[in-house]
Design an enzyme around this catalytic site. Structure first.
Site, PDB file in Angstrom:
ATOM      1  N   SER A 128       0.841  -1.200   0.000  1.00 55.78           N
ATOM      2  CA  SER A 128       0.000   0.000   0.000  1.00 55.78           C
ATOM      3  C   SER A 128       0.876   1.250   0.000  1.00 55.78           C
ATOM      4  O   SER A 128       1.701   1.429  -0.889  1.00 55.78           O
ATOM      5  CB  SER A 128      -0.963  -0.042   1.192  1.00 55.78           C
ATOM      6  OG  SER A 128      -1.921   0.989   1.117  1.00 55.78           O
ATOM      7  N   HIS A 164      -8.545   1.302  -0.864  1.00 53.81           N
ATOM      8  CA  HIS A 164      -8.349   0.458  -2.048  1.00 53.81           C
ATOM      9  C   HIS A 164      -9.665  -0.061  -2.626  1.00 53.81           C
ATOM     10  O   HIS A 164      -9.769  -1.211  -3.056  1.00 53.81           O
ATOM     11  CB  HIS A 164      -7.392  -0.696  -1.724  1.00 53.81           C
ATOM     12  CG  HIS A 164      -6.105  -0.223  -1.140  1.00 53.81           C
ATOM     13  ND1 HIS A 164      -5.219   0.545  -1.864  1.00 53.81           N
ATOM     14  CD2 HIS A 164      -5.573  -0.368   0.096  1.00 53.81           C
ATOM     15  CE1 HIS A 164      -4.193   0.844  -1.083  1.00 53.81           C
ATOM     16  NE2 HIS A 164      -4.390   0.312   0.102  1.00 53.81           N
TER      17      HIS A 164
END
Length: 326
Positions: A86, A189
């Protein structure tokens, strides 16, 4: 072959940067980066409590800064592969020579602020879905209107979306599955982060990247990034796209990585790699949590690193081969 990993949000603990400030120039470096990030990285890494460093706007630049600070005390030129989970991708991109450290910190600050703002628009969340049949897990996530935001390896998928969908998933999980709500601000996300993706794209457009000088893996598909422009495009898209850490680990195995070094705040990614890449060819793993771990890290680099520049690039043909096998 050595891979260096940069962790993502959720790996931080109160005070984890405190021992690092004893190193020469560490505090001045963090104060300089604080101006770029728009947050006080020294305070966040030393005296801030758990609630404060759980704030997305603060956590994301803090994590990137921590990884880059530790890397400054290691011979990174001998590292063949970098990857981040991430927001950790920004740290990995800097270590691969694709972004200056200052640009990575700046983008992390923007990313964190904008994702926090997107979380405030609608009540959403995330939950770890542990165990079960992978196909049944993904089907259940979809059936409840949720998204598989993180696919972290065998038996670990993170579902994200509306709170009522997460509640229904927890109440009616697939067989042999445990659902654990995560203490996060929203559905990272997923399409819920579209405003943050747009804002990050605007800032990234003014950033001048370099082509990576070593293998830099992308969360989008686990493949190597060829150019700096492709890197920025993927970093922006990844705000709303699932984190495919499972595919990153599959690429580590396919490349024949023999050593894995996780930068601070280390532990989470090392655990995933240890479970996923077990067996006779399992890589040697070192986690860097405090400066006391630097000698072990340097030793790992000396034994698994490379000085052959030709071995630190992954061709487009290699990428396609990976796609065919995954």
């Amino acid at each position: 072959m050595l891979a260096v990993l940069c962790p993502g949000q959720g790996s931080q603990k109160p005070g984890f940067l405190t021992p690092w400030l004893d190193l020469p120039d560490a505090e001045s470096r963090l104060r300089s980066w604080s101006e770029l990030a728009g947050v006080d990285l020294v305070h966040l890494g030393t005296t801030a409590d758990a609630d404060e460093i759980r704030d997305t706007a603060r956590t994301q630049p803090l994590l990137v800064a921590a990884a880059l600070l530790a890397a400054e005390h290691l011979p990174m030129r001998q590292v063949a592969v970098t990857a981040g989970h991430s927001v950790g991708e920004l740290g990995a991109a800097a270590l691969a020579g694709a972004l200056p450290a200052e640009a990575a910190i700046t983008l992390a600050g923007v990313r964190g602020r904008e994702m926090a703002a997107a979380c405030a628009l609608e009540p959403t969340g995330m939950a770890a879905v542990l165990g079960g049949d992978p196909d049944e897990v993904l089907a259940a996530i979809s059936a409840h209107g949720l998204h598989p935001a993180n696919r972290n390896g065998k038996g670990q998928v993170v579902a994200a979306g509306a709170l009522d969908g997460l509640e229904k998933l927890a109440a009616e999980p697939p067989q042999r599955v445990r659902v654990v709500r995560l203490q996060v601000a929203g559905a990272f996300h997923t399409p819920y982060m579209a405003p943050a993706e747009t804002a990050l794209a605007a800032v990234a457009a003014g950033t001048t990247p370099n082509d990576p000088d070593r293998i830099l893996l992308s969360n989008l598909d686990g493949m190597a990034v060829d150019t700096g422009r492709e890197l920025l495009d993927r970093l922006v898209r990844q705000v709303t796209a699932p984190v495919r850490w499972d595919l990153c680990m599959a690429t580590l195995a396919r490349l024949g990585v023999t050593g894995v070094l996780e930068l601070p705040p280390a532990g989470t990614l090392a655990g995933l790699v240890k479970r996923e890449l077990a067996g006779a060819n399992a890589p040697e793993i070192v986690t860097v949590k405090t400066p006391d771990d630097l000698p072990a890290a340097r030793d790992l680099i000396a034994r698994h690193g490379t000085v052959d520049e030709t071995s630190t690039h992954m061709s487009r043909d290699d990428n396609h081969a990976g796609e065919a096998s995954s």
